[in-house]
Design an enzyme around this catalytic site. Structure first.
Site, PDB file in Angstrom:
ATOM      1  N   ASP A 145      12.265 -77.576-109.024  1.00  0.00           N
ATOM      2  CA  ASP A 145      12.095 -77.232-110.442  1.00  0.00           C
ATOM      3  C   ASP A 145      11.147 -78.240-111.076  1.00  0.00           C
ATOM      4  O   ASP A 145      11.568 -79.316-111.494  1.00  0.00           O
ATOM      5  CB  ASP A 145      13.445 -77.248-111.151  1.00  0.00           C
ATOM      6  CG  ASP A 145      13.327 -76.696-112.561  1.00  0.00           C
ATOM      7  OD1 ASP A 145      12.186 -76.435-113.003  1.00  0.00           O
ATOM      8  OD2 ASP A 145      14.364 -76.528-113.215  1.00  0.00           O
ATOM      9  N   CYS A 198       8.511 -74.036-118.928  1.00  0.00           N
ATOM     10  CA  CYS A 198       8.811 -73.815-117.514  1.00  0.00           C
ATOM     11  C   CYS A 198       7.808 -72.916-116.812  1.00  0.00           C
ATOM     12  O   CYS A 198       7.433 -73.172-115.669  1.00  0.00           O
ATOM     13  CB  CYS A 198      10.222 -73.263-117.373  1.00  0.00           C
ATOM     14  SG  CYS A 198      10.488 -71.700-118.235  1.00  0.00           S
ATOM     15  N   HIS A 211      14.389 -69.032-117.456  1.00  0.00           N
ATOM     16  CA  HIS A 211      13.735 -70.156-116.795  1.00  0.00           C
ATOM     17  C   HIS A 211      12.917 -69.627-115.627  1.00  0.00           C
ATOM     18  O   HIS A 211      13.109 -68.494-115.178  1.00  0.00           O
ATOM     19  CB  HIS A 211      14.816 -71.127-116.304  1.00  0.00           C
ATOM     20  CG  HIS A 211      14.287 -72.473-115.929  1.00  0.00           C
ATOM     21  ND1 HIS A 211      13.451 -73.194-116.743  1.00  0.00           N
ATOM     22  CD2 HIS A 211      14.489 -73.244-114.825  1.00  0.00           C
ATOM     23  CE1 HIS A 211      13.160 -74.331-116.160  1.00  0.00           C
ATOM     24  NE2 HIS A 211      13.780 -74.387-114.978  1.00  0.00           N
TER      25      HIS A 211
END
Lengths: 660, 324
Positions: free
Chosen positions: A466, A406, A450
């Protein structure tokens, strides 16, 4: 005072063993020299006990105590901190073990042992440790009983049983005291932060090139109880620090605070309660985006909740979050400029790509769609073990390695957006969570950490994007940083009918949570809640004290009644019982057996005073004496019982006309 | 901690509990058993308090649990220590006579009547200077009886009564001491101390005439047994032949009887000295198993021999000049 020789040797060994068991678990935390010294003391004393050495002189011990105190003061300062106090306590316990001359010395050593138990709680308070220390406490109690058994007649089993009775009877009282003793909110003095907890979890900087260890940690970050279900996995973004400033390699939150953003609320919102484990920073996590700050916290400009002090104890708060929202529609020019800033000479290839996309797509929406489809279609891989990156980390990731997690995706995405003239910022936090079906709550672990991106579009304000989800949808759906294929594989293993390891883990986590709630963090507030639950609202000190007395008094009374009750002798055997029945029959006709009378004397007296009874009395007496004292008896035990049953002195006397 | 040791007495005094009249045996009923924390108990209470403060300060949930558990253990120990004593039956027996200066040994019976084993009971005489025992602790199993010895110095002749006893215990953890003070009716006759080096008996003036100082070994025939005759003088061979108990007579015996008379010793000696000398002579005569009579003011005993006679004579000397 009695000398060392009069102390029970076994009890001395037992005490030394208990002390060793209390000191050894401190090994990783305390200096090695201390451990070796104290263990040497214990070893010396056990040898001295075994070999009957003369006890060390009191002057020597006093000198050693002074030296130990001086050493601690020199190392830790005149007012030792917590570690210093533990060191001092361990040293004193070791020194006291060198001076075991009398029962009183042993008692003082035991009390130091009780303090040593508390020192462990300063570092950890797990249920497992508590169970271990409870055993040690039982051991110490048994040792105390052994020292008090002056004649040394009690076998170890009986001593242990006595200790178990003491501890077991104390448990209900302890539970009552625990629940009802008026709780005061600490600290009373000094800094009372739970030690041994450095800052864990998210930081306020992010460097995608560095090795990640956070993602693999199973440690719990926080637990959440929702008021109602209805938050989808794709909405579970737990907002943490927002990173603005990029130097080509590292993203930082930056020192400057932005003016508060405006929030326009939609229809959907959710309420929930977070139990946050201490992490040493001030921020408090909430779902994107929190509607208002809970008590004791403020809602910052980046919509991040901040506590007034670093969070060093487990903290509970209730928040409401908006699930439909528009943020920062009227964002100031100044803020947007900050969200476009890039280091001038870093990642040239990415900057070029951004500029290209800008000219190709025209507006922010177009760029967004282009970049997401690029991540989706080109061979990007999601992995927790990415190759190391060099100076232009974004360039190398986007064009060369194309492997990352991420942080890499969020970083690369934000840089492209900024290069394309779309304001972007990175939000770190946690995504998803693990639902505990046993206790109906959500566990968010460090492995759920994250990073995602917020881009500013003129008609939408700050919008969450995202990029990781584009590459690894499983990451968002399952809510775990583990590569989603592995996650699926483990799921597949769990589908048997047997309780799987994940269930066991859930039960364990639920137990841990209950332990935290009811034992470790049972506070004044929770006590009020409990009393409200049983119908006692607003219980102040006097009321609580009265309640405590009202609860403890019957408990003590019950204990006393149980312990002080009369215990009849073990029932005699049938021969004795039959003879006792015979005697009580005679007693009813006025011929009580006198305490000093043997069976023969008794029978002789009856023959003289009540001649009518002499035949059956002689018969029964002979049978009893034969059964009791002789090898051969005229009748069996059953025969004696039959004789006694048939024996009716009242009737015989009435028939014989004797008056009684 | 001296004040702590004195506290029980002060408390009993303040409470004004009426003393229980002495009797041969006593049951430690609940109103007779007192209990107070010991120094170790107070130190433990301080420990619990410190642990509680530390728990409040550092917010240690388990610290709270520990301090409350220790407090609970304290309360349980209070009950168990009390139970270790309450309901015990105590009985004292008269002690065997002793000579002045040697300690009297009273046997004290401890009997459990309530079915609870009792451990490490400590029995002590409360008298100042009463000799304590080397091992004063007694364990009494459930429904059983155990004896212990209480030694009391006998500084003066006469009758020694058992001083007040204190039965106490700190079992099981030493945090509390339960005790009960008992006045048990038991006595011991204290004979006068025998004079260490008295003049020989024969030299005493005023002895009955006709003492034959023979060796006393010459056999002079048999007579019927009288209780008190020494077993060594019983004619066992005659008994074996079936002629009943007869005693061998020796020549010394009929030759004359020895009378120990007060006026034969008194004028030269002070009262106590005279009693000591008579005591010594009685012992000497008893050792030689010779019959003698005693004639002191207030007591005249016909010549005789044997343990009962000797005891009666020594008692007379013990109580000489004292109201019985």
């Amino acid at each position: 005072m009695s000398s060392a020789a009069t102390l029970r040797t076994g009890a001395v060994y037992s005490l030394l063993g208990a002390m060793a068991a209390l000191i050894v678990p401190h090994t990783p935390r305390l200096p090695d020299w201390l451990m070796l010294t104290v263990l040497a003391f214990l070893l010396w004393q056990s040898l001295a006990t075994a070999l009957r050495w003369k006890p060390l002189s009191r002057w020597l011990l006093a000198g050693m105590s002074v030296a130990a105190t001086a050493a601690v003061v020199i190392s830790f300062g005149p007012v030792p901190d917590r570690e210093g106090s533990v060191v001092l306590l361990v040293l004193m316990a070791g020194l006291k073990c060198l001076e075991l001359r009398s029962v009183r010395d042993a008692h003082v050593a035991t009390l130091l042992g009780h303090f040593l138990i508390v020192t462990h709680f300063l570092y950890s308070q797990t249920a497992l440790l508590a169970a271990f220390l409870a055993l040690i406490l039982l051991w110490l109690v048994a040792t105390g009983v052994a020292f008090q058994d002056r004649n040394r007649t009690l076998p170890p089993v009986r001593i242990l049983r006595t200790a178990a009775v003491i501890a077991g009877s104390a448990l209900p009282l302890a539970a009552l005291l625990f629940l009802l003793f008026p709780r005061v909110q600490g600290p009373l003095f000094g800094d009372a932060a739970t030690p041994g907890r450095a800052t864990t979890g998210l930081g306020d900087a992010m460097s995608p090139g560095d090795i990640v260890d956070l993602g693999l940690s199973d440690e719990v970050a926080f637990r959440v109880d929702f008021d109602a279900v209805g938050v989808g996995a794709h909405e579970m973004y737990w907002r943490g620090p927002v990173l603005w400033d990029f130097d080509g390699r590292t993203w930082r939150a930056g020192r400057r605070a932005n003016p508060p953003a405006t929030v326009r609320a939609g229809r959907r919102e959710t309420g929930y309660r977070v139990t946050l484990e201490p992490h040493g920073r001030r921020w408090m996590f909430a779902l994107d985006v929190p509607a208002a700050a809970p008590a004791g916290a403020v809602l910052g400009a980046d919509l991040l909740l901040r506590a007034q002090h670093p969070i060093r104890t487990r903290t509970r708060y209730v928040v409401r979050s908006l699930l439909d929202y528009r943020v920062g529609l009227e964002e100031s020019e100044h803020v947007l400029r900050r969200a476009l800033r890039l280091p001038p000479d870093a990642n040239p290839r990415t900057v070029a790509l951004g500029t290209l996309l800008r000219t190709r797509s025209g507006d922010g929406h177009g760029v967004l769609a282009e970049v997401l489809s690029m991540f989706r279609q080109q061979p990007f891989h999601y992995t927790l073990a990415p190759p190391a990156l060099g100076r232009d980390s974004v360039d190398e990731f986007l064009f060369d390695t194309r492997r990352g997690f991420c942080e890499h995706y969020a970083s690369a995405f934000a840089v492209i957006m900024r290069a394309a003239g779309v304001p972007a910022r990175i939000v770190t936090g946690y995504q998803g969570g693990e639902y505990n079906n046993v206790g109906n709550y959500l566990v968010v672990r460090q492995s759920h950490a994250h990073a995602w991106v917020e881009v500013w579009l003129p008609d939408q304000g700050w919008r969450r994007v995202d990029p990781t989800a584009a590459v690894a949808p499983g990451r968002v759906e399952t809510g775990s940083a583990l590569p989603w294929r592995d996650q699926d594989a483990s799921r597949a293993r769990d589908t048997g009918g047997w309780p799987s390891w994940i269930d066991a883990r859930q039960v364990l986590d639920h137990l841990t949570r209950s332990w935290n709630d009811w034992v470790l963090d049972y506070s004044a507030e929770r006590q009020r809640g409990l009393l409200r639950y049983v119908g006692l609202s607003d219980a102040g000190w006097p009321r609580l004290a009265a309640l405590l007395a009202a609860a403890v008094a019957p408990a003590v009374a019950a204990l006393a009644a149980l312990r002080l009750r009369h215990r009849p002798a073990l029932r005699a055997d049938r021969v004795d019982r039959a003879y006792a029945r015979f005697c009580s029959k005679l007693e009813r006709v006025g011929c009580a057996r006198r305490p000093h009378e043997g069976p023969y004397d008794f029978a002789r007296r009856i023959a003289m005073t009540r001649p009518a009874l002499s035949v059956p009395v002689d018969q029964i007496t002979l049978a009893y004496v034969g059964l009791r004292y002789a090898h051969a008896a005229p009748v069996s035990a059953a025969g004696l019982e039959a004789l006694v049953r048939a024996f009716a002195p009242r009737r015989v006397l009435r028939q014989s006309g004797a008056r009684y | 901690m001296n004040w702590l040791a004195k506290l029980p007495d002060a408390l009993a005094h303040r409470l004004g509990r009426a003393p229980v009249p002495p009797s041969a045996n006593a049951r430690l009923t609940r109103e007779r058993v007192y209990i107070l924390p010991t120094a170790a108990g107070l130190l433990s209470a301080l420990t619990v308090l410190l642990i509680l403060l530390a728990s409040i300060n550092y917010g240690l949930g388990l610290g709270f649990a520990l301090s409350f558990l220790l407090a609970g253990i304290g309360v349980v120990t209070l009950v168990l220590t009390y139970r270790n004593l309450a309901g015990l039956h105590v009985r004292a027996c008269d002690a065997a006579p002793v000579f002045c200066g040697t300690p009297a040994a009273f046997i004290v019976d401890l009997h459990d009547g309530s079915g609870a084993a009792r451990h490490a009971l400590e029995v002590r005489a409360r008298l100042q200077g009463a000799a304590s025992l080397a091992d004063p602790y007694v364990d009494v199993p459930a429904h059983a009886e155990r004896q212990c010895l209480v030694r009391v110095d006998a500084p003066a002749r006469g009758t020694l009564t058992l001083p007040a006893l204190r039965v106490s215990t700190t079992f099981p953890l030493g945090l509390f001491r339960a005790w009960s003070d008992l006045d048990l009716a038991a006595r011991c006759t204290v004979y006068p101390r025998p004079e260490p080096r008295p003049p020989p008996l024969a030299s005493a003036p005023g002895l009955a005439p006709g003492i034959a100082r023979t060796s006393g070994d010459d056999f002079a025939g048999l007579r019927d047994y009288v209780p008190g005759d020494a077993p060594a003088h019983i004619a066992w061979t005659a008994l074996a032949r079936g002629s009943g108990l007869v005693t061998r007579r020796f020549q010394a015996e009929p030759a004359g009887q020895i009378w120990l008379r007060w006026h034969s010793v008194s004028p030269q000696l002070e009262t106590e000295q005279a009693l000591m000398r008579l005591t010594r002579w009685i012992l000497d005569l008893a050792t030689e198993d010779r019959a003698f009579g005693l004639d002191v003011p207030g007591c005249l005993r016909a010549p005789g021999r044997g343990r009962a006679h000797v005891h009666a004579c020594l008692c007379a000397l013990a109580c000489f000049g004292r109201r019985q």
